[in-house]
Design an enzyme around this catalytic site. Sequence first.
Site, PDB file in Angstrom:
ATOM      1  CB  SER A 179      69.073  79.437  38.144  1.00  0.00           C
ATOM      2  OG  SER A 179      69.129  79.762  39.517  1.00  0.00           O
ATOM      3  CG  ASP A 225      75.860  83.635  39.540  1.00  0.00           C
ATOM      4  OD1 ASP A 225      75.136  84.071  40.454  1.00  0.00           O
ATOM      5  OD2 ASP A 225      75.570  82.647  38.838  1.00  0.00           O
ATOM      6  CG  HIS A 257      72.076  83.678  38.927  1.00  0.00           C
ATOM      7  ND1 HIS A 257      72.704  82.451  39.072  1.00  0.00           N
ATOM      8  CD2 HIS A 257      70.739  83.418  39.067  1.00  0.00           C
ATOM      9  CE1 HIS A 257      71.803  81.507  39.290  1.00  0.00           C
ATOM     10  NE2 HIS A 257      70.604  82.061  39.294  1.00  0.00           N
TER      11      HIS A 257
END
Length: 310
Positions: A179, A225, A257
Amino acid sequence: MNDAPETSRPTRTPHHHRRRRFGRLGSGLATAAALVGLLTSLTGGAQAADNPYERGPAPTTASIEAARGPYAVSQTSVSRLAVSGFGGGTVYYPTSTADGTFGAVAVSPGFTAYQSSIAWLGPRLASQGFVVFTIDTLTTSDQPDSRGTQLLAALDYLVERSSVRSRIDAGRLGVMGHSMGGGGTLEAAKSRPSLQAAIPLTGWNLDKTWPEITTPTLVIGADGDTIAPVATHSEPFYASLPSSTDRAYVELRGATHFTPNSSNTTIAKYSISWLKRFIDNDTRYEQFLCPLPAVSLTIAESRGNCPHTS
């Protein structure tokens, strides 16, 4: 009485002629053997020089998909109070020193997350022959540019001050992150071109273009995601990398994600292959990267430049 023609009778060679012929033959064989030995020695030396950092047995699909590789792994905790520039973490490393030094990888978590969210990568990668540092960041809200700086600070600590510094080759380093840590991975590669590999995992960054990066980069995205959608993050990250840079894009199928936050065979398989190929210069792993991974139950899409130039 024998009426057989003369040519059917065996011809006897005088002993001294046989010795001369055998001597010439033996000398020729000895010379040929010496040449073969010399060529073998030279070839072996050249191969060793081409891959001085090759570690572990020849890889197979089973070996890179396994939960653990060939090396037993030890670990040590690093307090945030003992370091500066990042938040401490855990170092995972091959227990044995028989194979010499290893490449090293620093791994950053994402926004609001701690090292526990990416801890599974530590022993999994280390067991394949790397020193792996899963780090905590200074604060859980640090942005990608800060996380990139912290990844580099963690690598500097590893090679300069850590208890395992003698096990590390300081010229063979890489970065990974999830991330915002993935966005930090791109920032680190931009800041330090000497890095040998970068792997952003479902990366997030407001900067979408990375034409400055020369570090071999594997971008891993997820088709489901919704926090860092591939259309606005991983895909433009990959597309903006210069074509002269070794690069690849793997999009996970049926993933979100947060898929990189738990053990994942597809992530591990291609991360191990990328790190081996570019940190260790181990071309035995090229077979898992080129041809590009096929679309499958776990891969929605892949792109890349094959064969690799580094």
